[in-house]
Scaffold this active site. Structure first.
Site, PDB file in Angstrom:
ATOM      1  N   ASP A  92       0.849  -1.204   0.000  1.00 47.10           N
ATOM      2  CA  ASP A  92       0.000   0.000   0.000  1.00 47.10           C
ATOM      3  C   ASP A  92       0.883   1.251   0.000  1.00 47.10           C
ATOM      4  O   ASP A  92       0.387   2.374  -0.088  1.00 47.10           O
ATOM      5  CB  ASP A  92      -1.011  -0.010   1.148  1.00 47.10           C
ATOM      6  CG  ASP A  92      -0.367  -0.026   2.522  1.00 47.10           C
ATOM      7  OD1 ASP A  92       0.856  -0.238   2.609  1.00 47.10           O
ATOM      8  OD2 ASP A  92      -1.095   0.163   3.514  1.00 47.10           O
ATOM      9  N   SER A  93       2.198   1.045   0.035  1.00 47.61           N
ATOM     10  CA  SER A  93       3.140   2.154  -0.189  1.00 47.61           C
ATOM     11  C   SER A  93       2.861   2.787  -1.551  1.00 47.61           C
ATOM     12  O   SER A  93       3.319   3.895  -1.824  1.00 47.61           O
ATOM     13  CB  SER A  93       4.585   1.655  -0.110  1.00 47.61           C
ATOM     14  OG  SER A  93       4.774   0.528  -0.937  1.00 47.61           O
ATOM     15  N   ASP A 151      -1.112  -6.052  -0.189  1.00 47.46           N
ATOM     16  CA  ASP A 151      -1.358  -5.404   1.103  1.00 47.46           C
ATOM     17  C   ASP A 151      -2.835  -5.069   1.255  1.00 47.46           C
ATOM     18  O   ASP A 151      -3.457  -4.561   0.313  1.00 47.46           O
ATOM     19  CB  ASP A 151      -0.613  -4.058   1.121  1.00 47.46           C
ATOM     20  CG  ASP A 151       0.542  -4.046   2.095  1.00 47.46           C
ATOM     21  OD1 ASP A 151       0.667  -4.976   2.916  1.00 47.46           O
ATOM     22  OD2 ASP A 151       1.335  -3.088   2.017  1.00 47.46           O
ATOM     23  N   LYS A 153      -1.234  -9.207   3.047  1.00 48.17           N
ATOM     24  CA  LYS A 153      -0.434  -8.761   4.198  1.00 48.17           C
ATOM     25  C   LYS A 153      -1.298  -7.809   5.024  1.00 48.17           C
ATOM     26  O   LYS A 153      -2.012  -6.977   4.471  1.00 48.17           O
ATOM     27  CB  LYS A 153       0.855  -8.074   3.746  1.00 48.17           C
ATOM     28  CG  LYS A 153       1.690  -7.540   4.931  1.00 48.17           C
ATOM     29  CD  LYS A 153       3.108  -7.198   4.536  1.00 48.17           C
ATOM     30  CE  LYS A 153       3.247  -5.893   3.807  1.00 48.17           C
ATOM     31  NZ  LYS A 153       2.819  -4.703   4.582  1.00 48.17           N
ATOM     32  N   GLU A 158       9.402  -4.286  10.513  1.00 42.72           N
ATOM     33  CA  GLU A 158       9.854  -3.005   9.965  1.00 42.72           C
ATOM     34  C   GLU A 158      10.427  -2.107  11.058  1.00 42.72           C
ATOM     35  O   GLU A 158       9.816  -1.916  12.118  1.00 42.72           O
ATOM     36  CB  GLU A 158       8.690  -2.287   9.248  1.00 42.72           C
ATOM     37  CG  GLU A 158       9.128  -0.955   8.664  1.00 42.72           C
ATOM     38  CD  GLU A 158       8.193  -0.385   7.597  1.00 42.72           C
ATOM     39  OE1 GLU A 158       7.219  -1.054   7.198  1.00 42.72           O
ATOM     40  OE2 GLU A 158       8.485   0.750   7.157  1.00 42.72           O
TER      41      GLU A 158
HETATM   42  O1  KIV Z   1       3.560  -1.096   1.637  1.00 37.80           O
HETATM   43  C1  KIV Z   1       4.702  -1.567   1.531  1.00 37.80           C
HETATM   44  O2  KIV Z   1       5.391  -1.380   0.535  1.00 37.80           O
HETATM   45  C2  KIV Z   1       5.192  -2.392   2.646  1.00 37.80           C
HETATM   46  C3  KIV Z   1       6.612  -2.807   2.630  1.00 37.80           C
HETATM   47  C4  KIV Z   1       7.550  -1.719   2.499  1.00 37.80           C
HETATM   48  C5  KIV Z   1       6.951  -3.761   3.694  1.00 37.80           C
HETATM   49  O3  KIV Z   1       4.461  -2.708   3.510  1.00 37.80           O
END
Ligand code: KIV
Length: 265
Positions: free
Chosen positions: A42-43, A81, A111, A180
């Protein structure tokens, strides 16, 4: 052959797991064969959409990008995510959202951020055929609650809480866990205690694998986090290409005959 959950679980105390985020088809096609896990993080809210945090990311965004990544990969295990607000309300709400993501993207796992407080939900999902990777310690969806993106485990109380979270997420049935922003000795302690693989981000080499955001390693992030290593700088290549294009258009050198739809060759 695409990697499966069996391959990821087998990586505990073995060759480190390599994971990268991916959000789009072109990048996925380029990195797929080199990694074990493609994480549609979700980044993407910050990386692709220029949002301030991951909080505004919607389920629809995750599904669209998840589908692009699944369709353009054939080797890596694909994890999507779950965005903020799609799974915290109740285990039933979480199941509906996760099932939608799995049905509509074809991804192999989801995730979820959260420790002990998410254990009941993880247990509910796993018992209903939804493979889950946990994500504890620095959880970007908790940015407002944590007061920023702070290193976690600064004192014994915080360290103990993170350890309890790791154990609870494992007990609930997650098959791997993202750690993290934790310090090396805590990452080692958690990795030693858990029987599932730990995947670190800013959490030292003491984890069973590493994940980074693709734009950070490519040099596309204006202010990358301290723990992210830039392996190439494609930002210069992109701006050079745009500059060259602008120059030939303005000087009427482009398009030439060979670059017209109805060209003579
Ligand atoms: O959203 C994301 O990219 C993440 C990773 C950086 C672990 O959760």
């Amino acid at each position: 052959m695409r990697k499966t959950i069996i391959d990821i679980k087998a990586a505990k105390n073995a060759t480190p797991i390599v994971a990268l985020t991916a959000y789009t088809a072109p990048i996925t096609r380029l990195v797929d064969k080199f990694v074990d896990i493609l994480l549609v993080g979700d980044s993407l809210g910050m990386v692709i959409y220029g949002m301030e945090s991951t909080l505004p990311v919607s389920l629809g965004m995750m599904i669209n990008h998840g589908l692009a990544v699944v369709k353009s990969s054939s080797h890596a295990f694909v994890v999507v995510d779950m965005p903020f607000g799609s799974y915290q309300e109740s285990k039933e709400v979480a199941f509906n959202a996760c099932a939608k993501v799995i049905k509509e993207t074809g991804c192999q796992a989801v995730k979820i951020e959260g420790g002990s407080e998410m254990a009941e939900t993880i247990d509910f999902l796993v018992k209903r055929a939804i493979p889950v990777i946990g994500h504890i310690a620095l959880m970007p969806q908790f940015v407002n609650a944590l007061g920023g993106y702070r290193y976690q485990g600064r004192n014994n109380e915080e360290r103990e809480k993170i350890m309890q979270d790791a154990l609870a997420v494992e007990k609930a049935g997650a098959f791997a866990i993202v750690l993290e922003g934790v310090e090396e000795s805590l990452a080692r302690e958690i990795t030693t205690k858990l029987t599932i693989p730990t995947i670190g981000i800013g959490a030292s080499a003491e984890c069973d694998g590493q994940v980074l955001v693709i734009d950070d390693i490519l040099g596309l992030t204006p202010k990358p986090p301290k723990f992210a290593k830039q392996f190439v700088d494609i930002s210069k290549l992109i701006s050079d290409a745009a500059e060259s294009f602008a120059s030939v258009v303005r000087s009427r050198k482009f398009p030439d005959e060979t670059h017209c739809f109805f060209n003579k060759n």
